[in-house]
Design a protein around this motif. Structure first.
Motif, mmCIF file in Angstrom:
data_model
loop_
_atom_site.group_PDB
_atom_site.id
_atom_site.type_symbol
_atom_site.label_atom_id
_atom_site.label_comp_id
_atom_site.label_asym_id
_atom_site.label_seq_id
_atom_site.Cartn_x
_atom_site.Cartn_y
_atom_site.Cartn_z
ATOM 1 N N VAL A 272 0.605 -1.273 -0.008
ATOM 2 C CA VAL A 272 -0.229 -0.345 0.067
ATOM 3 C C VAL A 272 0.940 1.039 -0.147
ATOM 4 C CG1 VAL A 272 -2.099 1.671 1.272
ATOM 5 C CG2 VAL A 272 -1.587 -0.927 1.011
ATOM 6 N N ILE A 273 0.282 2.165 -0.846
ATOM 7 C CA ILE A 273 1.389 3.218 -1.373
ATOM 8 C C ILE A 273 0.473 4.398 -0.395
ATOM 9 C CG2 ILE A 273 3.073 5.296 -2.387
ATOM 10 C CD1 ILE A 273 3.559 2.728 -3.876
ATOM 11 N N GLY A 274 0.462 5.264 0.473
ATOM 12 C CA GLY A 274 -0.131 6.143 0.878
ATOM 13 C C GLY A 274 0.302 7.651 0.416
ATOM 14 N N CYS A 275 -0.352 8.713 -0.179
ATOM 15 C CA CYS A 275 -0.071 10.188 -0.299
ATOM 16 C C CYS A 275 -0.963 11.212 -0.085
ATOM 17 C CB CYS A 275 0.635 10.565 -1.234
ATOM 18 S SG CYS A 275 0.131 10.228 -2.837
ATOM 19 N N LYS A 276 -0.484 12.376 0.145
ATOM 20 C CA LYS A 276 -1.504 13.472 0.253
ATOM 21 C C LYS A 276 -2.949 13.718 -0.216
ATOM 22 C CE LYS A 276 1.025 17.248 2.868
ATOM 23 N NZ LYS A 276 1.309 18.428 3.047
ATOM 24 N N LEU A 277 -2.108 13.104 -2.034
ATOM 25 C CA LEU A 277 -3.042 12.627 -3.186
ATOM 26 C C LEU A 277 -4.216 11.698 -2.860
ATOM 27 C CD1 LEU A 277 -1.285 14.583 -5.528
ATOM 28 C CD2 LEU A 277 -3.231 15.564 -4.624
ATOM 29 N N PHE A 278 -3.995 10.898 -2.587
ATOM 30 C CA PHE A 278 -3.795 9.606 -3.075
ATOM 31 C C PHE A 278 -3.497 8.549 -1.933
ATOM 32 C CE2 PHE A 278 -1.018 8.808 -6.604
ATOM 33 C CZ PHE A 278 -0.928 7.665 -5.280
ATOM 34 N N THR A 279 -4.257 6.728 -2.215
ATOM 35 C CA THR A 279 -3.670 6.144 -1.392
ATOM 36 C C THR A 279 -3.788 4.828 -1.563
ATOM 37 O OG1 THR A 279 -3.957 6.852 0.610
ATOM 38 C CG2 THR A 279 -3.962 4.493 0.817
ATOM 39 N N ALA A 280 -3.282 4.524 -2.229
ATOM 40 C CA ALA A 280 -3.437 2.512 -3.347
ATOM 41 C C ALA A 280 -2.763 1.483 -3.285
ATOM 42 C CB ALA A 280 -3.026 3.416 -5.230
ATOM 43 N N GLY A 281 -3.754 0.978 -3.039
ATOM 44 C CA GLY A 281 -2.819 -1.059 -2.599
ATOM 45 C C GLY A 281 -2.991 -1.775 -3.615
ATOM 46 N N VAL A 282 -2.267 -3.152 -3.874
ATOM 47 C CA VAL A 282 -2.247 -4.253 -4.979
ATOM 48 C C VAL A 282 -2.429 -5.553 -4.008
ATOM 49 C CG1 VAL A 282 0.003 -4.739 -5.456
ATOM 50 C CG2 VAL A 282 -1.985 -5.161 -6.617
ATOM 51 N N SER A 283 -3.023 -6.650 -3.275
ATOM 52 C CA SER A 283 -2.582 -7.618 -2.877
ATOM 53 C C SER A 283 -2.846 -9.231 -3.667
ATOM 54 C CB SER A 283 -3.693 -7.719 -1.202
ATOM 55 O OG SER A 283 -5.208 -8.578 -2.507
ATOM 56 N N TYR A 284 -2.135 -10.369 -2.822
ATOM 57 C CA TYR A 284 -1.725 -11.556 -4.295
ATOM 58 C C TYR A 284 -1.992 -12.809 -3.302
ATOM 59 C CZ TYR A 284 -0.192 -15.100 -7.006
ATOM 60 O OH TYR A 284 -0.349 -16.245 -7.606
#
Length: 347
Positions: A272-284
């Motif tokens: 998971v990557i988070g910053c002021k503009l968005f948070t995004a993640g991927v799992s498997y």
């Protein structure tokens, strides 16, 4: 169950008032509003209908809650209920005794396999079933030292994959964990073991077999200033027998022809990557067994942005993908694309 839980809450709150204990109440109302688009393979595999579908899923989340924290002369208590229009369920219920930097918890609490991930779809799914190793809130006795080292003795999980009966447990489910929190870094590891045994005198195939299941996770968070990173890697054998939630079959497999068992291995991970503009993640997640013709795999991904409305009220717009990929025969299980938001109000 509903009446029992409500009675327990009433008794605890009445006791707190009678004993002049300190009590703090809290609650969280959560609604999910999601448009879900499923493809032909998803609907064919799930429902036997060879057609795509688009539908609105709008409901109160099952993890909406009401709780209380109670403190009295060195003993802390907590009760937390899951509350929805259709049911009331128990989330947390425990007492905690603290002496210096050591403590003991008796009751139902989180194990060392905690939810991480930030994904809000699916009642704050957080990649549960899709790569995160998580076994829910469990009845246990937990010993802690310095809020870092934890030893948990949990009521065992019993999964009879044969349907023949005679499966017993000989010891508690054991979970050991360690957590470190710094200014910019967080690290956690958790190891769990569960042992069951088939008693040959209580099943028709006269099975006399020990079933070992275990799971291990490594989790890390790092604050880079403008960007926050979270990652977890998990590995286990027969994690379904342990109690880890997986969308893929992850329990030991019984070969009735040879009256034998084959272990199922599970690999899982998330970023998971988070910053002021968005948070995004991927799992498997991937499970494999020597008796299968193929690996069973699945994945999930999302991108979101938290929007504050006012104090303690916010919404989280999110777009994501859930892909069940292929089952252990090689059949396509299809995918779901969703878009919508979680709306949350805390008290």
């Amino acid at each position: 169950m509903k009446k029992v839980v409500i009675c327990c809450l009433f008794i605890m709150l009445s006791a707190a008032a009678f004993l002049h204990a300190e009590a703090t109440f809290y609650g969280s109302a959560r609604l999910g509003l999601w448009y879900e688009s499923t493809d032909k393979n998803w609907n064919l595999y799930q429902n036997g209908v060879n057609a795509s579908d688009l539908a609105l899923n709008y409901a109160m989340q099952t993890n909406s809650r009401f709780g209380a924290k109670i403190s009295l002369k060195g003993i802390d208590g907590r009760v937390e209920l899951a509350v929805t229009p259709s049911k009331v369920g128990l989330r947390l219920l425990y007492g905690k005794i603290t002496k210096g930097d050591k403590s003991i918890i008796i009751g139902q609490d989180y194990s060392g396999f905690k939810p991480y991930g930030e994904q809000v779809y699916g009642d704050d799914l957080n990649f549960i079933n899709y790569g995160l190793f998580y076994d829910g809130r469990q009845p246990m006795v937990k010993f802690s030292c310095k809020n870092k080292f934890n030893a948990m003795f949990i009521i065992p999980k019993v999964v009879d994959v044969t349907g023949l009966g005679g499966l017993k447990f000989l010891s508690p489910k054991v979970n050991l964990s360690y957590e470190y929190s710094g200014k910019k870094m967080y690290f956690a590891t958790s190891v769990g073991v569960n042992i069951n045994k088939y008693n040959k005198n209580f099943n028709t195939d006269q099975l006399d077999k020990m079933i070992l299941s275990y799971a291990v996770t490594l989790t890390g968070k790092y604050d880079l200033g403008m960007v926050n990173l979270l990652a977890q890697y998990g590995y286990g054998v027969n994690v379904g027998n342990y109690g880890i939630c997986t969308i893929t079959p992850s329990s030991v497999v019984y070969d009735s022809t040879n009256a034998s068992f084959e272990d199922t291995k599970t690999f899982g991970g998330l970023v998971v990557i988070g910053c002021k503009l968005f948070t995004a993640g991927v799992s498997y997640i991937e499970t494999c067994n020597s008796l299968w013709t193929d690996k069973d795999t699945a994945m999930s991904a999302f991108i979101q942005k938290k929007v504050n409305i006012c104090k303690n009220v916010f919404l989280v717009p999110e777009v994501g993908l859930i892909n069940n990929m292929k089952d252990n025969t090689g059949a396509k299980e299809g995918k779901k694309i969703y878009a919508g938001m979680k709306i949350q109000a805390d008290i």
